[in-house]
Design an enzyme around this catalytic site. Structure first.
Site, PDB file in Angstrom:
ATOM      1  N   CYS A  11      -1.697 -30.735 -49.943  1.00  0.00           N
ATOM      2  CA  CYS A  11      -1.255 -31.142 -51.176  1.00  0.00           C
ATOM      3  C   CYS A  11      -0.490 -32.565 -51.176  1.00  0.00           C
ATOM      4  O   CYS A  11      -1.294 -33.328 -51.745  1.00  0.00           O
ATOM      5  CB  CYS A  11      -0.391 -29.967 -51.709  1.00  0.00           C
ATOM      6  SG  CYS A  11      -1.228 -28.613 -52.010  1.00  0.00           S
TER       7      CYS A  11
HETATM    8  N1  LIG Z   1      -2.661 -24.723 -49.489  1.00  0.00           N
HETATM    9  C1  LIG Z   1      -1.786 -24.942 -50.376  1.00  0.00           C
HETATM   10  O1  LIG Z   1      -0.720 -24.809 -49.959  1.00  0.00           O
HETATM   11  C2  LIG Z   1      -1.913 -25.114 -51.746  1.00  0.00           C
HETATM   12  C3  LIG Z   1      -0.947 -25.261 -52.746  1.00  0.00           C
HETATM   13  C4  LIG Z   1      -1.142 -25.421 -54.068  1.00  0.00           C
HETATM   14  C5  LIG Z   1      -2.399 -25.712 -54.512  1.00  0.00           C
HETATM   15  N2  LIG Z   1      -3.393 -25.901 -53.500  1.00  0.00           N
HETATM   16  C6  LIG Z   1      -4.671 -26.161 -54.008  1.00  0.00           C
HETATM   17  O2  LIG Z   1      -5.643 -25.035 -54.129  1.00  0.00           O
HETATM   18  C7  LIG Z   1      -6.981 -25.574 -53.718  1.00  0.00           C
HETATM   19  C8  LIG Z   1      -7.442 -24.668 -52.579  1.00  0.00           C
HETATM   20  O3  LIG Z   1      -6.701 -25.094 -51.338  1.00  0.00           O
HETATM   21  P1  LIG Z   1      -6.504 -23.921 -50.152  1.00  0.00           P
HETATM   22  O4  LIG Z   1      -5.605 -24.419 -49.344  1.00  0.00           O
HETATM   23  O5  LIG Z   1      -6.611 -22.351 -50.502  1.00  0.00           O
HETATM   24  O6  LIG Z   1      -7.990 -24.349 -49.657  1.00  0.00           O
HETATM   25  P2  LIG Z   1      -8.874 -23.643 -48.114  1.00  0.00           P
HETATM   26  O7  LIG Z   1      -9.293 -24.439 -47.481  1.00  0.00           O
HETATM   27  O8  LIG Z   1      -7.589 -22.725 -47.513  1.00  0.00           O
HETATM   28  O9  LIG Z   1      -9.921 -22.425 -49.005  1.00  0.00           O
HETATM   29  C9  LIG Z   1     -10.802 -22.706 -49.572  1.00  0.00           C
HETATM   30  C10 LIG Z   1     -11.802 -21.704 -49.409  1.00  0.00           C
HETATM   31  O10 LIG Z   1     -12.931 -22.312 -50.168  1.00  0.00           O
HETATM   32  C11 LIG Z   1     -14.178 -21.885 -49.607  1.00  0.00           C
HETATM   33  N3  LIG Z   1     -14.850 -22.649 -50.402  1.00  0.00           N
HETATM   34  C12 LIG Z   1     -15.383 -24.060 -50.515  1.00  0.00           C
HETATM   35  N4  LIG Z   1     -16.339 -24.210 -51.384  1.00  0.00           N
HETATM   36  C13 LIG Z   1     -16.860 -23.067 -51.807  1.00  0.00           C
HETATM   37  C14 LIG Z   1     -17.509 -22.787 -52.775  1.00  0.00           C
HETATM   38  N5  LIG Z   1     -18.538 -23.902 -53.533  1.00  0.00           N
HETATM   39  N6  LIG Z   1     -18.216 -21.542 -53.176  1.00  0.00           N
HETATM   40  C15 LIG Z   1     -17.053 -20.568 -52.489  1.00  0.00           C
HETATM   41  N7  LIG Z   1     -16.056 -20.826 -51.668  1.00  0.00           N
HETATM   42  C16 LIG Z   1     -16.070 -22.039 -51.262  1.00  0.00           C
HETATM   43  C17 LIG Z   1     -13.991 -22.247 -48.203  1.00  0.00           C
HETATM   44  O11 LIG Z   1     -14.709 -21.565 -47.366  1.00  0.00           O
HETATM   45  C18 LIG Z   1     -12.272 -21.777 -48.130  1.00  0.00           C
HETATM   46  O12 LIG Z   1     -12.447 -20.555 -47.394  1.00  0.00           O
HETATM   47  C19 LIG Z   1      -7.030 -26.938 -53.320  1.00  0.00           C
HETATM   48  O13 LIG Z   1      -7.284 -27.629 -54.671  1.00  0.00           O
HETATM   49  C20 LIG Z   1      -5.683 -27.418 -52.935  1.00  0.00           C
HETATM   50  O14 LIG Z   1      -5.309 -28.599 -53.155  1.00  0.00           O
HETATM   51  C21 LIG Z   1      -3.232 -25.466 -52.202  1.00  0.00           C
END
Ligand SMILES: NC(=O)c1ccc[n+]([C@@H]2O[C@H](COP(=O)([O-])OP(=O)(O)OC[C@H]3O[C@@H](n4cnc5c(N)ncnc54)[C@H](O)[C@@H]3O)[C@@H](O)[C@H]2O)c1
Length: 443
Positions: free
Chosen positions: A282
Protein backbone atom coordinates in the site's frame (compact mmCIF):
# COMPACT_ATOMS: atom_id res chain seq x y z
CA UNK A 1 -27.44 21.45 -12.70
CA UNK A 2 -30.21 19.57 -10.95
CA UNK A 3 -29.47 15.96 -10.03
CA UNK A 4 -30.98 13.35 -12.31
CA UNK A 5 -33.83 11.70 -10.43
CA UNK A 6 -34.05 7.97 -10.86
CA UNK A 7 -37.20 5.98 -10.33
CA UNK A 8 -36.75 3.27 -7.70
CA UNK A 9 -35.39 0.20 -9.42
CA UNK A 10 -37.19 -3.12 -8.95
CA UNK A 11 -33.82 -4.87 -9.38
CA UNK A 12 -32.39 -2.86 -6.46
CA UNK A 13 -35.34 -3.76 -4.24
CA UNK A 14 -35.05 -7.45 -5.17
CA UNK A 15 -31.29 -7.46 -4.58
CA UNK A 16 -31.65 -5.69 -1.22
CA UNK A 17 -34.18 -8.34 -0.14
CA UNK A 18 -31.82 -11.13 -1.19
CA UNK A 19 -29.01 -9.44 0.73
CA UNK A 20 -31.06 -8.92 3.87
CA UNK A 21 -32.28 -12.51 3.87
CA UNK A 22 -28.70 -13.72 3.21
CA UNK A 23 -29.88 -15.52 0.08
CA UNK A 24 -27.59 -13.38 -2.09
CA UNK A 25 -24.69 -15.36 -3.54
CA UNK A 26 -21.39 -13.55 -3.24
CA UNK A 27 -18.29 -14.01 -5.38
CA UNK A 28 -14.94 -12.50 -4.43
CA UNK A 29 -12.32 -12.21 -7.20
CA UNK A 30 -8.76 -12.36 -5.80
CA UNK A 31 -8.22 -14.46 -2.68
CA UNK A 32 -5.29 -12.56 -1.17
CA UNK A 33 -4.69 -10.46 1.93
CA UNK A 34 -7.86 -8.48 1.17
CA UNK A 35 -10.16 -10.91 -0.63
CA UNK A 36 -9.85 -13.90 1.69
CA UNK A 37 -10.66 -12.09 4.98
CA UNK A 38 -13.58 -10.37 3.23
CA UNK A 39 -14.92 -13.67 1.86
CA UNK A 40 -14.63 -15.17 5.36
CA UNK A 41 -16.60 -12.27 6.89
CA UNK A 42 -19.41 -12.67 4.35
CA UNK A 43 -19.48 -16.44 4.86
CA UNK A 44 -19.63 -15.93 8.61
CA UNK A 45 -22.55 -13.58 8.13
CA UNK A 46 -24.42 -16.53 6.58
CA UNK A 47 -23.92 -15.85 2.88
CA UNK A 48 -22.83 -18.48 0.40
CA UNK A 49 -19.48 -17.23 -0.88
CA UNK A 50 -17.27 -18.33 -3.76
CA UNK A 51 -13.69 -17.13 -3.97
CA UNK A 52 -12.28 -16.95 -7.49
CA UNK A 53 -8.54 -16.87 -8.07
CA UNK A 54 -6.26 -17.54 -11.02
CA UNK A 55 -3.80 -19.23 -8.69
CA UNK A 56 -4.83 -22.89 -8.70
CA UNK A 57 -2.57 -23.67 -5.72
CA UNK A 58 -4.31 -21.08 -3.59
CA UNK A 59 -7.70 -22.44 -4.65
CA UNK A 60 -6.64 -26.01 -3.79
CA UNK A 61 -5.40 -24.90 -0.36
CA UNK A 62 -8.64 -23.08 0.33
CA UNK A 63 -10.72 -26.08 -0.69
CA UNK A 64 -8.62 -28.17 1.69
CA UNK A 65 -9.51 -25.64 4.41
CA UNK A 66 -5.92 -24.48 4.86
CA UNK A 67 -5.32 -20.77 5.29
CA UNK A 68 -2.27 -19.00 3.84
CA UNK A 69 -3.19 -15.60 5.27
CA UNK A 70 -1.99 -14.98 8.80
CA UNK A 71 -5.13 -13.07 9.86
CA UNK A 72 -7.43 -15.93 8.81
CA UNK A 73 -7.08 -18.89 11.21
CA UNK A 74 -7.17 -22.29 9.51
CA UNK A 75 -9.73 -23.59 12.06
CA UNK A 76 -12.16 -20.83 11.12
CA UNK A 77 -11.63 -21.35 7.41
CA UNK A 78 -11.99 -25.11 7.63
CA UNK A 79 -15.39 -24.82 9.35
CA UNK A 80 -16.70 -22.51 6.63
CA UNK A 81 -15.38 -24.72 3.81
CA UNK A 82 -16.81 -27.90 5.41
CA UNK A 83 -20.22 -26.30 5.86
CA UNK A 84 -20.21 -25.27 2.18
CA UNK A 85 -20.52 -21.57 3.06
CA UNK A 86 -17.17 -20.85 1.43
CA UNK A 87 -15.81 -22.49 -1.69
CA UNK A 88 -13.07 -21.52 -4.11
CA UNK A 89 -12.57 -21.98 -7.81
CA UNK A 90 -10.57 -20.84 -10.81
CA UNK A 91 -13.71 -20.93 -12.95
CA UNK A 92 -15.30 -17.54 -13.57
CA UNK A 93 -18.55 -19.05 -14.85
CA UNK A 94 -19.78 -19.12 -11.22
CA UNK A 95 -20.35 -15.38 -11.75
CA UNK A 96 -23.43 -16.30 -13.77
CA UNK A 97 -25.23 -17.16 -10.54
CA UNK A 98 -23.66 -14.51 -8.32
CA UNK A 99 -25.73 -11.62 -7.01
CA UNK A 100 -22.68 -9.74 -5.77
CA UNK A 101 -19.11 -9.69 -7.03
CA UNK A 102 -16.31 -8.02 -5.15
CA UNK A 103 -13.03 -7.40 -7.01
CA UNK A 104 -9.91 -7.61 -4.79
CA UNK A 105 -7.07 -8.03 -7.28
CA UNK A 106 -3.60 -6.47 -7.04
CA UNK A 107 -2.87 -2.93 -8.22
CA UNK A 108 0.93 -2.68 -8.45
CA UNK A 109 3.08 -0.15 -10.27
CA UNK A 110 4.58 -0.69 -13.71
CA UNK A 111 8.36 -0.55 -14.25
CA UNK A 112 7.93 3.18 -14.96
CA UNK A 113 6.15 3.52 -11.58
CA UNK A 114 2.80 4.20 -13.24
CA UNK A 115 -0.44 2.45 -12.16
CA UNK A 116 -0.74 -1.09 -13.47
CA UNK A 117 -4.48 -1.67 -13.63
CA UNK A 118 -4.17 -4.74 -15.86
CA UNK A 119 -5.43 -7.04 -13.08
CA UNK A 120 -8.58 -4.94 -12.70
CA UNK A 121 -9.06 -4.90 -16.46
CA UNK A 122 -8.71 -8.71 -16.61
CA UNK A 123 -11.17 -9.24 -13.74
CA UNK A 124 -13.69 -6.83 -15.25
CA UNK A 125 -13.47 -8.64 -18.61
CA UNK A 126 -14.62 -11.79 -16.80
CA UNK A 127 -17.39 -9.95 -14.94
CA UNK A 128 -18.56 -8.44 -18.24
CA UNK A 129 -19.10 -11.93 -19.69
CA UNK A 130 -21.45 -12.83 -16.86
CA UNK A 131 -22.99 -9.57 -15.64
CA UNK A 132 -26.76 -9.88 -15.46
CA UNK A 133 -29.76 -7.94 -14.18
CA UNK A 134 -29.74 -7.57 -10.41
CA UNK A 135 -25.96 -7.92 -10.02
CA UNK A 136 -23.90 -5.69 -7.72
CA UNK A 137 -20.25 -5.18 -8.71
CA UNK A 138 -17.88 -3.64 -6.16
CA UNK A 139 -14.24 -2.77 -6.71
CA UNK A 140 -12.12 -2.97 -3.54
CA UNK A 141 -8.62 -2.74 -5.06
CA UNK A 142 -6.85 0.52 -4.29
CA UNK A 143 -6.69 2.67 -7.39
CA UNK A 144 -6.68 6.22 -8.77
CA UNK A 145 -9.82 8.37 -8.63
CA UNK A 146 -11.91 7.78 -11.72
CA UNK A 147 -11.16 4.06 -12.22
CA UNK A 148 -14.68 2.84 -11.44
CA UNK A 149 -16.37 5.43 -13.66
CA UNK A 150 -13.83 5.55 -16.48
CA UNK A 151 -12.56 1.99 -16.69
CA UNK A 152 -15.27 -0.32 -15.34
CA UNK A 153 -18.57 1.43 -16.05
CA UNK A 154 -18.08 1.78 -19.84
CA UNK A 155 -17.14 -1.92 -20.09
CA UNK A 156 -20.18 -3.16 -18.20
CA UNK A 157 -22.49 -0.63 -19.88
CA UNK A 158 -21.49 -2.09 -23.27
CA UNK A 159 -23.62 -5.11 -22.40
CA UNK A 160 -26.70 -2.90 -22.74
CA UNK A 161 -27.52 -3.17 -19.04
CA UNK A 162 -28.15 0.18 -17.31
CA UNK A 163 -26.22 1.09 -14.20
CA UNK A 164 -28.38 1.90 -11.19
CA UNK A 165 -31.38 0.12 -12.71
CA UNK A 166 -30.26 -3.25 -14.09
CA UNK A 167 -26.90 -3.66 -12.41
CA UNK A 168 -25.15 -1.77 -9.62
CA UNK A 169 -21.58 -0.56 -9.40
CA UNK A 170 -19.64 0.87 -6.46
CA UNK A 171 -16.15 1.40 -5.11
CA UNK A 172 -15.32 0.54 -1.52
CA UNK A 173 -11.68 0.77 -0.42
CA UNK A 174 -10.25 -2.00 1.72
CA UNK A 175 -8.51 -0.73 4.83
CA UNK A 176 -7.30 -4.01 6.32
CA UNK A 177 -4.14 -3.68 8.38
CA UNK A 178 -2.53 -7.15 8.35
CA UNK A 179 -1.44 -8.33 11.80
CA UNK A 180 -3.40 -5.63 13.65
CA UNK A 181 -4.87 -7.34 16.73
CA UNK A 182 -7.51 -4.64 17.32
CA UNK A 183 -8.73 -3.42 13.94
CA UNK A 184 -9.83 -6.01 11.40
CA UNK A 185 -12.29 -6.24 8.52
CA UNK A 186 -15.38 -6.36 10.73
CA UNK A 187 -14.78 -3.41 13.04
CA UNK A 188 -13.00 -1.08 10.59
CA UNK A 189 -15.52 1.40 9.14
CA UNK A 190 -16.16 0.82 5.43
CA UNK A 191 -16.41 3.73 3.00
CA UNK A 192 -18.75 3.11 0.03
CA UNK A 193 -19.40 5.24 -3.05
CA UNK A 194 -21.80 4.04 -5.75
CA UNK A 195 -22.12 5.28 -9.32
CA UNK A 196 -25.78 6.14 -8.60
CA UNK A 197 -27.67 6.52 -5.30
CA UNK A 198 -29.24 3.07 -5.85
CA UNK A 199 -25.76 1.59 -6.30
CA UNK A 200 -24.61 3.11 -2.99
CA UNK A 201 -27.76 1.90 -1.28
CA UNK A 202 -27.39 -1.76 -2.21
CA UNK A 203 -23.65 -1.75 -1.50
CA UNK A 204 -24.27 -0.19 1.92
CA UNK A 205 -27.00 -2.78 2.58
CA UNK A 206 -24.50 -5.54 1.80
CA UNK A 207 -21.71 -4.36 4.10
CA UNK A 208 -24.19 -3.58 6.91
CA UNK A 209 -24.97 -7.29 7.14
CA UNK A 210 -21.57 -7.88 8.67
CA UNK A 211 -19.49 -4.76 9.24
CA UNK A 212 -20.00 -2.60 12.29
CA UNK A 213 -19.99 0.75 10.50
CA UNK A 214 -20.52 1.77 6.90
CA UNK A 215 -19.77 5.30 5.67
CA UNK A 216 -21.56 6.17 2.41
CA UNK A 217 -20.05 8.90 0.23
CA UNK A 218 -21.43 10.64 -2.84
CA UNK A 219 -19.45 8.92 -5.61
CA UNK A 220 -16.86 6.25 -6.44
CA UNK A 221 -14.30 9.02 -7.06
CA UNK A 222 -14.67 10.26 -3.49
CA UNK A 223 -14.29 6.71 -2.14
CA UNK A 224 -11.23 6.12 -4.36
CA UNK A 225 -9.69 9.40 -3.19
CA UNK A 226 -10.39 8.59 0.50
CA UNK A 227 -8.13 5.55 0.33
CA UNK A 228 -5.37 7.48 -1.43
CA UNK A 229 -5.61 10.33 1.08
CA UNK A 230 -5.24 7.85 3.96
CA UNK A 231 -2.16 6.21 2.49
CA UNK A 232 -0.61 9.44 1.25
CA UNK A 233 -1.13 10.91 4.72
CA UNK A 234 0.96 8.09 6.12
CA UNK A 235 3.62 8.30 3.45
CA UNK A 236 4.04 12.08 3.84
CA UNK A 237 4.18 11.94 7.64
CA UNK A 238 6.66 9.07 7.58
CA UNK A 239 8.71 11.09 5.08
CA UNK A 240 8.67 14.03 7.48
CA UNK A 241 9.92 12.01 10.47
CA UNK A 242 12.50 10.27 8.32
CA UNK A 243 13.87 13.65 7.31
CA UNK A 244 13.78 14.73 10.95
CA UNK A 245 15.68 11.56 11.91
CA UNK A 246 18.48 12.44 9.48
CA UNK A 247 18.63 15.98 10.86
CA UNK A 248 18.58 14.78 14.47
CA UNK A 249 21.51 12.43 13.83
CA UNK A 250 23.47 15.39 12.51
CA UNK A 251 22.52 17.48 15.55
CA UNK A 252 23.16 14.55 17.93
CA UNK A 253 19.58 14.61 19.21
CA UNK A 254 17.67 11.38 19.86
CA UNK A 255 14.74 11.57 17.41
CA UNK A 256 12.87 8.79 19.21
CA UNK A 257 12.91 10.72 22.46
CA UNK A 258 11.71 13.83 20.60
CA UNK A 259 8.76 11.97 19.08
CA UNK A 260 7.74 10.34 22.37
CA UNK A 261 7.80 13.68 24.16
CA UNK A 262 5.89 15.40 21.33
CA UNK A 263 3.29 12.64 21.50
CA UNK A 264 2.46 13.74 25.06
CA UNK A 265 0.56 16.62 23.47
CA UNK A 266 -3.07 15.53 23.71
CA UNK A 267 -4.23 17.39 20.60
CA UNK A 268 -2.87 18.41 17.20
CA UNK A 269 -0.06 15.84 17.07
CA UNK A 270 0.03 12.24 15.95
CA UNK A 271 3.25 10.24 16.29
CA UNK A 272 4.85 8.68 13.22
CA UNK A 273 8.18 6.90 13.45
CA UNK A 274 11.25 6.87 11.24
CA UNK A 275 12.56 3.60 9.86
CA UNK A 276 14.41 1.83 7.07
CA UNK A 277 11.85 2.78 4.42
CA UNK A 278 8.36 1.85 3.30
CA UNK A 279 7.09 -1.62 2.48
CA UNK A 280 3.95 -3.60 1.72
CA UNK A 281 1.41 -3.38 -1.03
CA UNK A 282 0.00 0.00 0.00
CA UNK A 283 2.08 2.89 1.33
CA UNK A 284 5.03 2.66 -1.12
CA UNK A 285 2.68 2.26 -4.09
CA UNK A 286 -0.66 4.00 -3.64
CA UNK A 287 0.61 7.61 -3.46
CA UNK A 288 2.05 7.10 -6.96
CA UNK A 289 -1.45 6.26 -8.20
CA UNK A 290 -2.44 9.70 -7.02
CA UNK A 291 0.58 11.56 -8.38
CA UNK A 292 0.08 9.79 -11.74
CA UNK A 293 -3.53 10.97 -11.83
CA UNK A 294 -2.38 14.45 -10.80
CA UNK A 295 0.19 14.55 -13.63
CA UNK A 296 -2.42 13.32 -16.11
CA UNK A 297 -4.54 16.33 -15.18
CA UNK A 298 -1.59 18.76 -15.43
CA UNK A 299 -1.04 19.05 -11.67
CA UNK A 300 2.22 18.41 -9.86
CA UNK A 301 1.71 16.64 -6.50
CA UNK A 302 4.94 17.82 -4.86
CA UNK A 303 4.38 16.61 -1.29
CA UNK A 304 3.77 13.08 -2.53
CA UNK A 305 6.84 12.99 -4.76
CA UNK A 306 9.07 14.49 -2.06
CA UNK A 307 7.90 12.00 0.59
CA UNK A 308 8.47 9.18 -1.92
CA UNK A 309 11.99 10.47 -2.54
CA UNK A 310 12.92 10.77 1.17
CA UNK A 311 11.39 7.41 2.11
CA UNK A 312 13.09 5.80 -0.90
CA UNK A 313 16.52 6.90 0.38
CA UNK A 314 16.10 5.26 3.78
CA UNK A 315 17.23 1.68 3.02
CA UNK A 316 20.51 2.98 1.64
CA UNK A 317 20.91 5.35 4.59
CA UNK A 318 20.45 2.46 7.06
CA UNK A 319 22.89 0.26 5.11
CA UNK A 320 25.39 3.12 5.21
CA UNK A 321 25.03 3.35 9.00
CA UNK A 322 26.23 -0.26 9.13
CA UNK A 323 29.09 0.40 6.70
CA UNK A 324 30.20 3.44 8.72
CA UNK A 325 29.97 1.61 12.03
CA UNK A 326 32.11 -1.22 10.67
CA UNK A 327 34.67 1.28 9.39
CA UNK A 328 34.82 3.08 12.75
CA UNK A 329 35.64 -0.25 14.41
CA UNK A 330 38.34 -1.07 11.88
CA UNK A 331 36.38 -3.65 9.83
CA UNK A 332 36.18 -3.20 6.08
CA UNK A 333 32.72 -3.76 4.63
CA UNK A 334 34.30 -5.84 1.87
CA UNK A 335 34.06 -9.41 3.13
CA UNK A 336 32.25 -8.39 6.35
CA UNK A 337 29.43 -10.68 7.48
CA UNK A 338 26.19 -8.84 8.12
CA UNK A 339 22.91 -10.22 9.45
CA UNK A 340 19.69 -8.40 8.55
CA UNK A 341 17.04 -8.96 11.20
CA UNK A 342 13.53 -8.93 9.72
CA UNK A 343 12.53 -9.30 6.08
CA UNK A 344 8.80 -8.66 6.55
CA UNK A 345 7.99 -5.02 5.88
CA UNK A 346 6.51 -4.57 9.34
CA UNK A 347 6.54 -6.26 12.72
CA UNK A 348 4.86 -9.59 13.42
CA UNK A 349 3.69 -10.35 9.89
CA UNK A 350 5.05 -12.54 7.09
CA UNK A 351 4.55 -10.19 4.12
CA UNK A 352 7.81 -9.26 2.37
CA UNK A 353 6.31 -7.35 -0.55
CA UNK A 354 8.25 -4.14 -1.28
CA UNK A 355 10.17 -4.68 1.96
CA UNK A 356 13.05 -2.21 2.42
CA UNK A 357 15.12 -5.09 3.84
CA UNK A 358 15.81 -6.24 0.27
CA UNK A 359 17.32 -2.86 -0.60
CA UNK A 360 19.37 -2.81 2.61
CA UNK A 361 20.77 -6.24 1.75
CA UNK A 362 21.46 -5.24 -1.83
CA UNK A 363 23.34 -2.07 -0.82
CA UNK A 364 25.45 -4.05 1.64
CA UNK A 365 26.17 -6.79 -0.90
CA UNK A 366 27.09 -4.23 -3.55
CA UNK A 367 29.61 -2.83 -1.06
CA UNK A 368 31.17 -6.30 -0.76
CA UNK A 369 29.52 -7.61 2.43
CA UNK A 370 28.32 -11.18 2.84
CA UNK A 371 24.72 -10.87 3.95
CA UNK A 372 22.30 -13.30 5.61
CA UNK A 373 18.91 -12.68 7.15
CA UNK A 374 16.87 -13.91 10.07
CA UNK A 375 13.09 -13.70 10.29
CA UNK A 376 10.86 -16.11 12.25
CA UNK A 377 7.95 -15.28 9.91
CA UNK A 378 9.93 -15.84 6.70
CA UNK A 379 11.70 -19.22 6.84
CA UNK A 380 12.94 -18.87 3.27
CA UNK A 381 12.70 -16.39 0.43
CA UNK A 382 13.63 -15.60 -3.12
CA UNK A 383 16.31 -12.89 -3.12
CA UNK A 384 16.83 -11.58 -6.65
CA UNK A 385 16.55 -15.12 -8.03
CA UNK A 386 18.55 -16.74 -5.22
CA UNK A 387 16.92 -18.97 -2.59
CA UNK A 388 17.84 -17.90 0.96
CA UNK A 389 17.00 -19.44 4.32
CA UNK A 390 16.46 -17.67 7.61
CA UNK A 391 19.48 -17.97 9.94
CA UNK A 392 18.42 -19.24 13.37
CA UNK A 393 19.29 -16.84 16.18
CA UNK A 394 21.68 -18.69 18.48
CA UNK A 395 24.61 -17.15 20.41
CA UNK A 396 27.02 -19.02 18.13
CA UNK A 397 25.31 -17.88 14.96
CA UNK A 398 25.21 -14.26 16.12
CA UNK A 399 28.91 -14.28 16.95
CA UNK A 400 29.71 -15.21 13.34
CA UNK A 401 28.57 -11.77 12.14
CA UNK A 402 30.45 -8.48 12.21
CA UNK A 403 27.22 -6.51 12.38
CA UNK A 404 23.46 -7.05 12.83
CA UNK A 405 20.92 -4.65 11.33
CA UNK A 406 17.45 -4.53 12.87
CA UNK A 407 15.17 -3.77 9.92
CA UNK A 408 11.88 -5.07 11.39
CA UNK A 409 11.03 -5.02 15.10
CA UNK A 410 9.32 -8.41 15.44
CA UNK A 411 8.21 -8.81 19.04
CA UNK A 412 9.55 -12.35 19.15
CA UNK A 413 13.16 -11.41 18.38
CA UNK A 414 15.37 -12.15 21.44
CA UNK A 415 16.77 -8.62 21.69
CA UNK A 416 18.86 -9.28 24.83
CA UNK A 417 20.55 -12.22 23.13
CA UNK A 418 21.08 -10.26 19.92
CA UNK A 419 22.74 -7.40 21.77
CA UNK A 420 24.86 -9.68 23.96
CA UNK A 421 26.34 -11.73 21.11
CA UNK A 422 26.58 -9.18 18.27
CA UNK A 423 29.57 -6.94 17.69
CA UNK A 424 27.52 -4.03 16.33
CA UNK A 425 23.72 -3.62 16.19
CA UNK A 426 22.30 -1.01 13.83
CA UNK A 427 18.79 -0.38 15.12
CA UNK A 428 16.57 1.30 12.53
CA UNK A 429 13.36 0.74 14.56
CA UNK A 430 14.30 1.70 18.10
CA UNK A 431 13.71 -1.94 19.02
CA UNK A 432 16.45 -1.67 21.66
CA UNK A 433 14.84 1.32 23.39
CA UNK A 434 15.93 1.65 26.99
CA UNK A 435 19.08 -0.43 26.45
CA UNK A 436 22.48 1.22 26.63
CA UNK A 437 25.53 -0.16 24.89
CA UNK A 438 28.37 1.20 22.78
CA UNK A 439 27.48 -1.56 20.28
CA UNK A 440 24.16 0.11 19.39
CA UNK A 441 23.91 2.47 16.42
CA UNK A 442 20.44 4.00 16.47
CA UNK A 443 18.79 5.59 13.44
N1 LIG B 1 -2.51 -6.13 1.62
C1 LIG B 1 -3.01 -5.08 2.23
O1 LIG B 1 -2.69 -4.84 3.37
C2 LIG B 1 -4.02 -4.18 1.55
C3 LIG B 1 -4.74 -3.29 2.34
C4 LIG B 1 -5.69 -2.46 1.76
C5 LIG B 1 -5.87 -2.52 0.38
N2 LIG B 1 -5.14 -3.36 -0.39
C6 LIG B 1 -5.40 -3.38 -1.83
O2 LIG B 1 -6.21 -4.52 -2.13
C7 LIG B 1 -5.87 -5.05 -3.41
C8 LIG B 1 -5.49 -6.51 -3.29
O3 LIG B 1 -4.32 -6.60 -2.50
P1 LIG B 1 -3.88 -7.95 -1.77
O4 LIG B 1 -2.86 -7.54 -0.77
O5 LIG B 1 -5.08 -8.72 -1.31
O6 LIG B 1 -3.21 -8.72 -3.00
P2 LIG B 1 -2.72 -10.27 -3.02
O7 LIG B 1 -1.62 -10.31 -3.99
O8 LIG B 1 -2.52 -10.75 -1.63
O9 LIG B 1 -3.97 -11.04 -3.60
C9 LIG B 1 -4.47 -10.84 -4.87
C10 LIG B 1 -5.00 -12.17 -5.40
O10 LIG B 1 -5.63 -11.90 -6.65
C11 LIG B 1 -5.34 -12.96 -7.53
N3 LIG B 1 -5.57 -12.47 -8.89
C12 LIG B 1 -4.82 -11.63 -9.62
N4 LIG B 1 -5.43 -11.35 -10.79
C13 LIG B 1 -6.58 -12.03 -10.78
C14 LIG B 1 -7.65 -12.15 -11.71
N5 LIG B 1 -7.68 -11.47 -12.85
N6 LIG B 1 -8.68 -12.95 -11.39
C15 LIG B 1 -8.70 -13.64 -10.22
N7 LIG B 1 -7.72 -13.55 -9.31
C16 LIG B 1 -6.68 -12.75 -9.59
C17 LIG B 1 -3.92 -13.35 -7.20
O11 LIG B 1 -3.65 -14.67 -7.62
C18 LIG B 1 -3.93 -13.21 -5.68
O12 LIG B 1 -4.28 -14.42 -5.03
C19 LIG B 1 -4.76 -4.15 -3.95
O13 LIG B 1 -5.34 -3.14 -4.73
C20 LIG B 1 -4.18 -3.55 -2.70
O14 LIG B 1 -3.57 -2.30 -2.94
C21 LIG B 1 -4.24 -4.21 0.18
Amino acid sequence: MSPVRQRPSPSAARLSRRIESRRARIAVIGMGYVGLPLAVEFAQAGFTVTGIDLNARRVARLMAGRSYIQDVPTAELRGLVRSGRLTATTDFSVLRRADVVSICVPTPLSKQRDPDVSYIVAAVAQVKKHVHPGMLVILESTTYPGTTDELILPELAETGLRVGRDFFLAFSPERVDPGNPVWHTRNTPKVVGGVTPACTEVAVALYRQRLERVVPVSSPQVAEMVKLLENTFRSVNIGLVNELALLCRRLKIDVWEVIEAAASKPFGFMPFYPGPGLGGHCIPIDPFYLSWKARASGFEARFIELAGYINGQMPEYVANLAIQALGQRGTAVRGARILVLGMAYKADIDDVRESPSFDIMKTLEDAGARVEYSDPFVPSLDYFGRRMKSTPLTPRALRRFDCAVIATAHRSFPYGLILRHSKIVVDSRNALRGRRSSKIVRL
